[in-house]
Design a protein around this motif. Structure first.
Motif, PDB file in Angstrom:
ATOM      1  N   ARG A 629      -2.305  17.619 -21.720  1.00 19.48           N
ATOM      2  CA  ARG A 629      -2.345  16.829 -20.330  1.00 19.48           C
ATOM      3  C   ARG A 629      -1.168  17.660 -19.392  1.00 19.48           C
ATOM      4  O   ARG A 629      -0.245  17.632 -19.798  1.00 19.48           O
ATOM      5  CB  ARG A 629      -2.152  15.596 -20.633  1.00 19.48           C
ATOM      6  N   ASP A 630      -1.589  17.947 -18.296  1.00 21.08           N
ATOM      7  CA  ASP A 630      -0.629  18.406 -17.245  1.00 21.08           C
ATOM      8  C   ASP A 630      -0.204  17.233 -16.519  1.00 21.08           C
ATOM      9  O   ASP A 630      -1.003  16.574 -16.054  1.00 21.08           O
ATOM     10  CB  ASP A 630      -1.527  19.292 -16.377  1.00 21.08           C
ATOM     11  N   LEU A 631       1.093  16.903 -16.877  1.00 20.66           N
ATOM     12  CA  LEU A 631       1.599  15.548 -16.320  1.00 20.66           C
ATOM     13  C   LEU A 631       1.583  15.605 -14.889  1.00 20.66           C
ATOM     14  O   LEU A 631       1.131  14.559 -14.298  1.00 20.66           O
ATOM     15  CB  LEU A 631       3.075  15.414 -16.621  1.00 20.66           C
ATOM     16  N   VAL A 632       1.721  16.615 -13.966  1.00 17.66           N
ATOM     17  CA  VAL A 632       1.599  16.625 -12.572  1.00 17.66           C
ATOM     18  C   VAL A 632       1.035  17.719 -12.185  1.00 17.66           C
ATOM     19  O   VAL A 632       1.488  18.833 -12.307  1.00 17.66           O
ATOM     20  CB  VAL A 632       2.946  16.250 -11.853  1.00 17.66           C
ATOM     21  N   SER A 633      -0.053  17.771 -11.446  1.00 19.19           N
ATOM     22  CA  SER A 633      -0.694  19.137 -11.077  1.00 19.19           C
ATOM     23  C   SER A 633      -1.196  18.953  -9.546  1.00 19.19           C
ATOM     24  O   SER A 633      -1.586  18.022  -9.025  1.00 19.19           O
ATOM     25  CB  SER A 633      -1.984  19.408 -11.976  1.00 19.19           C
ATOM     26  N   SER A 634      -1.481  20.295  -8.856  1.00 21.05           N
ATOM     27  CA  SER A 634      -2.002  20.286  -7.702  1.00 21.05           C
ATOM     28  C   SER A 634      -3.477  19.755  -7.347  1.00 21.05           C
ATOM     29  O   SER A 634      -3.832  19.480  -6.234  1.00 21.05           O
ATOM     30  CB  SER A 634      -2.071  21.795  -7.168  1.00 21.05           C
ATOM     31  N   VAL A 635      -4.323  19.644  -8.454  1.00 14.57           N
ATOM     32  CA  VAL A 635      -5.515  18.912  -8.021  1.00 14.57           C
ATOM     33  C   VAL A 635      -5.670  18.050  -9.329  1.00 14.57           C
ATOM     34  O   VAL A 635      -4.715  18.304 -10.506  1.00 14.57           O
ATOM     35  CB  VAL A 635      -6.661  20.052  -8.411  1.00 14.57           C
ATOM     36  N   ILE A 636      -6.535  17.012  -9.504  1.00 12.16           N
ATOM     37  CA  ILE A 636      -6.498  16.046 -10.628  1.00 12.16           C
ATOM     38  C   ILE A 636      -7.107  16.754 -11.710  1.00 12.16           C
ATOM     39  O   ILE A 636      -7.645  17.312 -11.891  1.00 12.16           O
ATOM     40  CB  ILE A 636      -7.417  14.888 -10.082  1.00 12.16           C
ATOM     41  N   THR A 637      -6.153  16.568 -12.749  1.00 14.17           N
ATOM     42  CA  THR A 637      -6.647  17.118 -14.194  1.00 14.17           C
ATOM     43  C   THR A 637      -6.845  16.009 -15.157  1.00 14.17           C
ATOM     44  O   THR A 637      -6.247  14.824 -14.834  1.00 14.17           O
ATOM     45  CB  THR A 637      -5.428  18.097 -14.528  1.00 14.17           C
ATOM     46  N   PRO A 638      -7.543  16.195 -16.310  1.00 14.07           N
ATOM     47  CA  PRO A 638      -8.087  15.347 -17.052  1.00 14.07           C
ATOM     48  C   PRO A 638      -7.114  14.711 -17.756  1.00 14.07           C
ATOM     49  O   PRO A 638      -6.065  15.255 -18.152  1.00 14.07           O
ATOM     50  CB  PRO A 638      -9.059  16.140 -18.334  1.00 14.07           C
ATOM     51  N   VAL A 639      -7.214  13.426 -18.244  1.00 13.30           N
ATOM     52  CA  VAL A 639      -6.318  12.837 -18.986  1.00 13.30           C
ATOM     53  C   VAL A 639      -5.995  13.383 -20.383  1.00 13.30           C
ATOM     54  O   VAL A 639      -4.920  13.331 -20.841  1.00 13.30           O
ATOM     55  CB  VAL A 639      -6.780  11.249 -19.340  1.00 13.30           C
ATOM     56  N   LYS A 640      -6.999  14.035 -20.945  1.00 12.81           N
ATOM     57  CA  LYS A 640      -6.694  14.877 -21.980  1.00 12.81           C
ATOM     58  C   LYS A 640      -7.640  15.886 -22.204  1.00 12.81           C
ATOM     59  O   LYS A 640      -8.805  15.904 -21.731  1.00 12.81           O
ATOM     60  CB  LYS A 640      -6.467  14.225 -23.291  1.00 12.81           C
ATOM     61  N   GLN A 641      -7.279  17.183 -22.738  1.00 14.40           N
ATOM     62  CA  GLN A 641      -8.268  18.354 -22.922  1.00 14.40           C
ATOM     63  C   GLN A 641      -8.149  18.964 -24.119  1.00 14.40           C
ATOM     64  O   GLN A 641      -6.864  19.567 -24.387  1.00 14.40           O
ATOM     65  CB  GLN A 641      -8.154  19.302 -21.584  1.00 14.40           C
ATOM     66  N   LEU A 642      -9.056  19.208 -24.810  1.00 16.32           N
ATOM     67  CA  LEU A 642      -8.932  19.854 -26.197  1.00 16.32           C
ATOM     68  C   LEU A 642      -8.887  21.401 -25.977  1.00 16.32           C
ATOM     69  O   LEU A 642      -9.359  21.957 -25.108  1.00 16.32           O
ATOM     70  CB  LEU A 642     -10.434  19.856 -27.020  1.00 16.32           C
ATOM     71  N   ILE A 643      -7.578  21.873 -26.851  1.00 17.75           N
ATOM     72  CA  ILE A 643      -7.282  23.123 -26.364  1.00 17.75           C
ATOM     73  C   ILE A 643      -7.263  24.019 -27.873  1.00 17.75           C
ATOM     74  O   ILE A 643      -7.093  25.197 -27.938  1.00 17.75           O
ATOM     75  CB  ILE A 643      -6.002  23.559 -26.029  1.00 17.75           C
ATOM     76  N   ALA A 644      -7.588  23.187 -29.185  1.00 24.13           N
ATOM     77  CA  ALA A 644      -7.398  24.046 -30.066  1.00 24.13           C
ATOM     78  C   ALA A 644      -7.898  22.898 -31.227  1.00 24.13           C
ATOM     79  O   ALA A 644      -7.852  21.760 -31.114  1.00 24.13           O
ATOM     80  CB  ALA A 644      -6.021  24.627 -30.497  1.00 24.13           C
ATOM     81  N   PHE A 645      -8.612  23.507 -32.436  1.00 20.48           N
ATOM     82  CA  PHE A 645      -8.670  22.580 -33.656  1.00 20.48           C
ATOM     83  C   PHE A 645      -8.787  23.484 -35.018  1.00 20.48           C
ATOM     84  O   PHE A 645      -9.064  24.892 -34.732  1.00 20.48           O
ATOM     85  CB  PHE A 645     -10.106  21.856 -33.401  1.00 20.48           C
ATOM     86  N   GLU A 646      -8.605  22.874 -35.891  1.00 18.31           N
ATOM     87  CA  GLU A 646      -8.826  23.739 -37.291  1.00 18.31           C
ATOM     88  C   GLU A 646      -9.274  22.600 -38.292  1.00 18.31           C
ATOM     89  O   GLU A 646      -8.615  21.573 -38.408  1.00 18.31           O
ATOM     90  CB  GLU A 646      -7.382  24.382 -37.463  1.00 18.31           C
ATOM     91  N   LYS A 647     -10.389  23.198 -38.905  1.00 15.39           N
ATOM     92  CA  LYS A 647     -10.696  22.219 -40.107  1.00 15.39           C
ATOM     93  C   LYS A 647     -10.189  22.589 -41.339  1.00 15.39           C
ATOM     94  O   LYS A 647     -10.005  23.838 -41.872  1.00 15.39           O
ATOM     95  CB  LYS A 647     -12.449  22.266 -40.144  1.00 15.39           C
ATOM     96  N   ILE A 648      -9.475  21.682 -42.152  1.00 11.11           N
ATOM     97  CA  ILE A 648      -8.839  22.142 -43.303  1.00 11.11           C
ATOM     98  C   ILE A 648      -9.261  20.946 -44.479  1.00 11.11           C
ATOM     99  O   ILE A 648      -9.454  19.924 -44.163  1.00 11.11           O
ATOM    100  CB  ILE A 648      -7.156  21.846 -43.058  1.00 11.11           C
ATOM    101  N   GLN A 649      -9.095  21.490 -45.687  1.00  8.62           N
ATOM    102  CA  GLN A 649      -9.324  20.743 -46.832  1.00  8.62           C
ATOM    103  C   GLN A 649      -7.915  20.437 -47.599  1.00  8.62           C
ATOM    104  O   GLN A 649      -7.266  21.321 -47.835  1.00  8.62           O
ATOM    105  CB  GLN A 649     -10.331  21.460 -47.555  1.00  8.62           C
ATOM    106  N   LEU A 650      -7.990  19.129 -47.794  1.00  8.51           N
ATOM    107  CA  LEU A 650      -6.612  18.553 -48.706  1.00  8.51           C
ATOM    108  C   LEU A 650      -7.171  17.924 -49.687  1.00  8.51           C
ATOM    109  O   LEU A 650      -7.884  16.927 -49.799  1.00  8.51           O
ATOM    110  CB  LEU A 650      -5.744  18.085 -47.625  1.00  8.51           C
ATOM    111  N   GLU A 651      -6.539  18.111 -50.938  1.00 12.35           N
ATOM    112  CA  GLU A 651      -6.616  17.423 -51.968  1.00 12.35           C
ATOM    113  C   GLU A 651      -5.851  16.044 -51.911  1.00 12.35           C
ATOM    114  O   GLU A 651      -4.934  15.996 -51.358  1.00 12.35           O
ATOM    115  CB  GLU A 651      -6.260  17.872 -53.516  1.00 12.35           C
ATOM    116  N   ALA A 652      -6.143  15.068 -52.778  1.00 17.67           N
ATOM    117  CA  ALA A 652      -5.399  13.657 -52.587  1.00 17.67           C
ATOM    118  C   ALA A 652      -3.816  14.151 -52.850  1.00 17.67           C
ATOM    119  O   ALA A 652      -3.566  14.821 -53.819  1.00 17.67           O
ATOM    120  CB  ALA A 652      -5.983  12.850 -53.717  1.00 17.67           C
TER     121      ALA A 652
END
Ligand code: BGC
Length: 709
Positions: A629-652
């Motif tokens: 989230r851009d805390l202060v910006s010249s135009v109104i920007t989203p409350v949050k925006q996805l910019i990355a993800f990674e799917k991982i597998q973990l054992e117990a």
């Protein structure tokens, strides 16, 4: 000038005006007699759509033997090559997106490419890169959901899967990014209707997935049938020339959507004659005209009358020839034609694998997985036997010649079959339909209630049907049909715990089902093997890992509801309905739990590190999601925006450190001058297992100088 362009110009220089105009046509095979189709091949049209196998080969032979430019064959293979009744049916795009698994989506597209080319065809009208942000729209299920970043990454994966590194290779086809642009944003979610918005919004929210597809080399783009603030997209020069060719650097060809010339004339009424509409389309930047063959004669007449420059046609033909050359059509106009691969076992297994990853568990009070041997399970609801709603739209029973009452052919697995198969001898599975999906009257409620009363658990199967989904099928109401509602109400009165399974093209307003269920899961239209995948999750054979690609509203009046909305609403909530959706983008439970710790953001390298630990008892997969989230910006920007993800597998008990590397562009916005800029100032980066605030851990950093891109 590169070699391919040079060759294209040489070919172009040998073509007559009539041949050029014909090259711009894409003709629908489904509506023609054989003789008519042969005549189009003889005059050298550019392309046919919806033709298969031997018929395609026959037309190509005619074109080639008449020394015409080879034909390009296109098909709506949007979740598998399933307009062919033997083709593998993958989950819908909305469902696939719940996997958050880029590699798997690429694999599905690659398998689809093999099947399409084995059918003698060159080109899939996919991926769909519109966003699904209003569930009333009939085509939400065709999208990758509500988020531009997810749609961009999965769209790019599909383009790689279809085209590979070299689209002329065996088993590779051309991709088509559609529908350009804003098609899903129409006011009131009305299909092909006007979207009221600015170009700044287009560039900021809707263009990024198309930019990603073009970056991957996507060969073609299809226009949207809709309009933006009164200008039909197909005749919007700013969209097609300045933005797509100019800013985005697209160098393939643009095909219009279905019968656009007619829409301009009869529906949108921005032209009063065929000639006028044809001139508008040709001059605005479209290259190939889908399903309006009258365009060719109109274009020729316009050029002869001096009303249209031949140069306009030349440019369009050149774009088409460049793509045909890249696809290797002049060396080999015929694709493989080996039907063994269509629907082969390997692709069926891949479809099953995808369905398993799509299943998204939304609620679980601990009842799942069902594990007590000997349990009696009452399966209730017509969707338990659904096949067509496992498949979803754009399969051979809905297109190109709709026959939606036709029964699909095996292989497939309904929910009921899946539950019976996975339960084996360990559980007793009994079934009562309870209601018809479409009927307002409940025939079988009493029998279903009796069964529920004498069972340990109810599996309630509900959703929407193919009759309520697709083009021309927008909804104003997004609730369950009355028959399903009444059945569910009666089931809750029995006191037997209910596991609700939604088989539907898109989210519906189901807060009463959520409230009355001990567990709730979905996979939208999960593909031919959806039934077994859902059953495996219910019985715990697999641990669910799907995350929602789209939010579920409480009420249709909240539409559109998406997680990355703008701040600034005075009330910040409705007086009668919560502000947040019932289930939000990125959500999805597992049979294990994940803990996030030690988040750290290195401001110099723009690197985020976080540790993720499986603190539960079984192996599981987690999609680590990063928002900002851009805390202060010249135009109104989203409350949050996805910019990355990674799917991982973990054992117990296993812990992994996950690292994400960013660039300043990832934190940029489109400013009032329509420039992409990362503005100096403070930013918040959020990381966790969903887009919900309570699931996210936060760190801050600063960008010291403005960076314009
Ligand atoms: C749809 C497109 C589709 C085309 C060809 C149109 O009506 O909007 O998505 O690719 O038909 O079937």
């Amino acid at each position: 000038m590169d070699e391919i362009k040079q060759r294209a110009r040489e070919i172009l220089s040998t073509m007559s005006l009539e041949e050029k105009a014909a090259q711009l046509l894409q003709v629908s095979y489904a509506g023609l007699t054989r003789v008519q189709a042969e005549e189009y091949a003889r005059i050298g049209v550019g392309s046919f759509l919806h033709v298969f196998g031997e018929d395609a080969r026959h037309l190509q032979e005619i074109a080639v033997s008449n020394k015409k430019v080879p034909l390009l064959f296109g098909i709506d293979a949007v979740h598998g090559h399933c307009l062919n009744r033997k083709g593998t049916v993958f989950p819908s795009q909305l469902s696939m997106a719940c996997t958050f698994d880029i590699a798997l989506v690429e694999e599905a597209a690659s398998a689809t490419a093999k099947e399409v080319s084995a059918d003698g065809l060159h080109w899939a009208f996919s991926p769909v890169l519109c966003l699904g942000r209003d569930i009333r729209w009939g085509r939400v299920g065709e999208t990758f959901g509500e988020d531009k970043y997810l749609a961009g990454e999965l769209g790019a994966a599909m383009v790689r899967g279809y085209q590979g590194k070299d689209c002329s290779e065996k088993g590779k086809i051309l991709a088509c990014a559609k529908h350009y642009i804003g098609y899903g944003e129409a006011t009131g979610a009305r299909d092909s209707y006007d979207a009221e918005m600015t170009y700044r919004k287009v560039k900021s929210e809707l263009l990024p997935p198309f930019e990603r597809a073009v970056e991957e080399g996507c060969a073609t783009v299809m226009t949207s049938q809709g309009s933006i603030s009164g200008t039909p997209c197909t005749v919007d020069e700013k969209l097609l020339k300045d933005i797509l060719r100019g800013d985005v650097n697209f160098d393939g060809f643009v095909v219009t959507d279905w019968r656009i010339v007619g829409s301009l004339l009869f529906a949108q009424r921005v032209a009063s004659t065929f000639e006028e509409a044809s001139k508008l389309v040709a001059e605005s930047g479209s290259d190939m005209i889908m399903a309006w063959p009258e365009f060719a004669a109109a274009a020729v007449a316009l050029v002869k009358e001096g009303e249209l420059s031949e140069q306009v046609l030349d440019e369009a033909v050149e774009h088409i020839l460049v793509v045909k050359l890249k696809a290797g059509l002049f060396e080999n106009p015929y694709k493989e034609q080996s039907s063994d691969i269509i629907g082969c076992v390997e692709h069926q297994e891949l479809s099953k694998k995808l369905s398993r990853e799509c299943v998204t568990l939304l609620k679980n009070d601990g009842i799942l997985p069902l594990s007590k041997k000997g349990m009696k399970i009452a399966v209730v609801g017509a969707q338990a036997e659904a096949v067509r709603d496992m498949y979803g739209d754009w399969t051979y029973f809905s297109h190109p010649r709709p026959n939606i009452d036709a029964m699909p052919e095996r292989p497939y697995c309904t929910l009921l079959e899946g539950l019976r198969e996975v339960a084996g001898e360990d559980f007793e599975v009994v079934y009562e339909k309870g209601c018809n999906m479409r009927s307002e009257f409940d025939g079988g409620v009493e029998k279903a209630v009796l069964l529920a009363k004498h069972s340990d658990v109810v599996v309630f199967a509900f959703g929407d049907t193919i009759y309520e989904v697709g083009e021309h099928k927008d909804r104003a109401k997004a609730e369950l049909t009355l028959s399903q509602k009444k059945l569910f109400e009666a089931l809750t009165e029995t006191g037997t715990p209910i596991v609700s399974v939604m088989i539907a093209s898109k989210p519906l307003c189901i807060s009463e089902v959520d409230e009355g269920s001990a567990a709730l899961l979905t996979a939208f239209n999960p593909g031919a093997y959806g039934g077994v995948a859902l059953a495996e999750v219910i019985f715990g054979k697999i641990n669910p890992s799907g995350k929602l690609s789209i939010s579920f509203p409480y009420h249709v009046g909240q539409q559109p509801t998406y997680y990355n909305h703008l701040p600034g609403w005075h009330a910040d909530s409705y007086v009668d309905t919560p502000k947040e959706p019932l289930y939000v983008f990125g959500e999805g439970l597992s049979y294990t739990r994940f803990e996030y710790t030690d988040e750290f953001f290195d401001e110099d390298t723009l690197t985020l590190r976080v540790k993720v630990k499986n603190v539960g008892e079984r192996t599981g997969k987690e999609t680590v999601q990063v928002y900002f989230r851009d805390l202060v910006s010249s135009v109104i920007t989203p409350v949050k925006q996805l910019i990355a993800f990674e799917k991982i597998q973990l054992e117990a008990g296993e812990e992994k450190e996950v690292t994400f590397l960013f660039s300043a562009k990832d934190f940029s916005l489109i400013d009032r001058k329509e420039r992409r800029i990362a503005e100096k100032g403070e930013f918040e980066v959020m990381v966790g297992g969903s887009s919900k605030d309570e699931d996210l851990r936060k760190v801050r950093f600063t960008i010291k100088e403005d960076v314009v891109f």
